[in-house]
Scaffold this motif. Structure first.
Motif, PDB file in Angstrom:
ATOM      1  N   VAL A 190      44.137  48.994  38.611  1.00 10.80           N
ATOM      2  CA  VAL A 190      43.138  48.016  37.787  1.00 10.80           C
ATOM      3  C   VAL A 190      41.769  47.802  38.563  1.00 10.80           C
ATOM      4  CG1 VAL A 190      42.862  45.706  36.844  1.00 10.80           C
ATOM      5  CG2 VAL A 190      44.998  47.028  36.697  1.00 10.80           C
ATOM      6  N   MET A 191      42.014  47.453  39.915  1.00  7.18           N
ATOM      7  CA  MET A 191      40.630  47.506  40.785  1.00  7.18           C
ATOM      8  C   MET A 191      39.762  48.513  40.896  1.00  7.18           C
ATOM      9  SD  MET A 191      40.561  44.075  41.557  1.00  7.18           S
ATOM     10  CE  MET A 191      39.328  44.095  43.106  1.00  7.18           C
ATOM     11  N   GLU A 222      43.574  38.609  34.053  1.00  2.46           N
ATOM     12  CA  GLU A 222      44.400  39.716  33.841  1.00  2.46           C
ATOM     13  C   GLU A 222      45.557  39.867  35.200  1.00  2.46           C
ATOM     14  OE1 GLU A 222      44.806  44.504  33.318  1.00  2.46           O
ATOM     15  OE2 GLU A 222      42.743  43.411  33.162  1.00  2.46           O
ATOM     16  N   LEU A 223      44.944  39.694  36.244  1.00  2.23           N
ATOM     17  CA  LEU A 223      45.664  39.972  37.467  1.00  2.23           C
ATOM     18  C   LEU A 223      46.268  38.512  37.968  1.00  2.23           C
ATOM     19  CD1 LEU A 223      43.822  42.496  38.970  1.00  2.23           C
ATOM     20  CD2 LEU A 223      46.018  42.882  37.732  1.00  2.23           C
ATOM     21  N   VAL A 238      39.213  37.151  42.391  1.00  3.22           N
ATOM     22  CA  VAL A 238      38.748  38.488  42.463  1.00  3.22           C
ATOM     23  C   VAL A 238      36.966  38.261  42.851  1.00  3.22           C
ATOM     24  CG1 VAL A 238      38.027  40.652  41.373  1.00  3.22           C
ATOM     25  CG2 VAL A 238      40.061  39.483  40.654  1.00  3.22           C
ATOM     26  N   VAL A 282      38.035  48.845  37.694  1.00  2.00           N
ATOM     27  CA  VAL A 282      36.911  47.806  37.772  1.00  2.00           C
ATOM     28  C   VAL A 282      35.662  48.256  38.590  1.00  2.00           C
ATOM     29  CG1 VAL A 282      36.365  45.570  38.685  1.00  2.00           C
ATOM     30  CG2 VAL A 282      38.606  45.802  37.161  1.00  2.00           C
ATOM     31  N   ARG A 297      37.459  38.596  33.597  1.00  2.00           N
ATOM     32  CA  ARG A 297      38.460  39.343  32.760  1.00  2.00           C
ATOM     33  C   ARG A 297      39.373  39.704  33.853  1.00  2.00           C
ATOM     34  NH1 ARG A 297      36.282  44.707  31.228  1.00  2.00           N
ATOM     35  NH2 ARG A 297      37.418  45.336  33.100  1.00  2.00           N
ATOM     36  N   THR A 298      39.071  40.455  35.012  1.00  2.00           N
ATOM     37  CA  THR A 298      40.081  40.872  35.883  1.00  2.00           C
ATOM     38  C   THR A 298      40.795  39.682  36.536  1.00  2.00           C
ATOM     39  OG1 THR A 298      38.456  42.818  36.016  1.00  2.00           O
ATOM     40  CG2 THR A 298      40.418  42.308  37.547  1.00  2.00           C
ATOM     41  N   ALA A 351      47.749  45.690  41.122  1.00  2.00           N
ATOM     42  CA  ALA A 351      46.357  45.714  41.091  1.00  2.00           C
ATOM     43  C   ALA A 351      45.443  46.833  41.232  1.00  2.00           C
ATOM     44  CB  ALA A 351      45.865  44.482  42.126  1.00  2.00           C
TER      45      ALA A 351
END
Length: 249
Positions: A237-238, A121-122, A126, A241, A117-118, A234
């Motif tokens: 977001v990271m 999204e970015l 990842v 996560v 998902r990440t 990022a």
């Protein structure tokens, strides 16, 4: 035949020897359990000290003679659970990685949907990175499906801890030590690492350490991209996560 004759017969002697052997077996098991317990305590103590422990320090921790401590360490070293460095100190060996992989595998499987998902999204690759001795190793890598161009690398890729975003994030999970790079202390304080060109020329990296329930399991989430604007967006977001994955583990 009298009772005395039965007791002195060869059969009676054999039974007596059997009882003695059984008693010795029980004592042997007790001794074996004690040795195992000491070995596990030694391994636990060494694993908790990034600077390692000397034979004398292990002996003091176990409250045993130096010779006994040395024999325990030799056995642990045979199974690569500890390794003796050039400074004479014993540190956790590569065999501990094998033991940890069972638990890390569970975290990996739980993390994959979040990583997918990440990445989408970015728009960047990842990964979940694990510490194995003095190296950072990719245990899960997810490439984005939402962009045509991106930087990628394979599972099993490795580089030294302390180098690159992931290497710095993993180093920050260790206890502070005298003389450690200032960059590690900075990552520990702010909660993430950001680098440029340390592993791949022209590539930005962002990594966040995972604070799981098991302090011995050192993992981080890592993003790599050639776009600075992606890195700028990022970081928050990271960090979210990393918290999500740590909670899953």
């Amino acid at each position: 035949m009298s009772d005395d004759q039965v007791a002195s017969s060869p059969r009676g002697s054999k039974t007596a020897r059997g009882l003695t052997a059984q008693g010795g077996g029980a004592q042997g098991k007790a001794a074996g359990s004690q040795t195992l317990a000491r070995g596990l305590l030694a391994l636990e103590a060494i694993a908790g000290q990034p600077q390692g422990l000397t034979v004398n320090e292990v002996a003091q921790r176990l409250d045993v003679h130096r010779t006994i401590a040395y024999r325990i360490l030799v056995t642990l070293a045979e199974f690569r659970l500890v390794v003796r460095s050039s400074d004479g100190r014993y540190r956790a060996g590569s065999g501990t990685v094998t033991l940890a992989r069972g638990y890390a595998a569970g975290v990996r499987e739980a993390a994959l949907p979040v990583l997918r998902r990440t990445a989408d999204e970015l728009g960047a690759t990842v990964a979940l990175i694990s510490a194995e001795g003095d190296e950072a190793v990719a245990v899960a890598v997810v490439e984005p499906q939402t962009v045509d161009y991106h930087i990628a690398y394979r599972v099993g890729s490795r580089h030294p801890i302390g180098v690159g975003a992931a290497g710095l994030a993993l180093a920050a999970l260790r206890l502070p030590s005298p003389g450690e790079p200032a960059a590690v202390a900075e990552v520990r304080e702010r909660g993430y690492a950001r680098t440029f060109g340390q592993i791949e020329p022209g590539a930005f990296g962002v990594a966040v350490p995972l604070h799981t329930a098991d302090p011995a399991l050192h993992l981080c989430v890592n993003l790599i991209t050639a776009r600075e604007d992606v890195v700028d967006a990022a970081v928050p977001v990271m960090r979210a996560v990393a918290e999500e994955i740590a909670a899953l583990g």
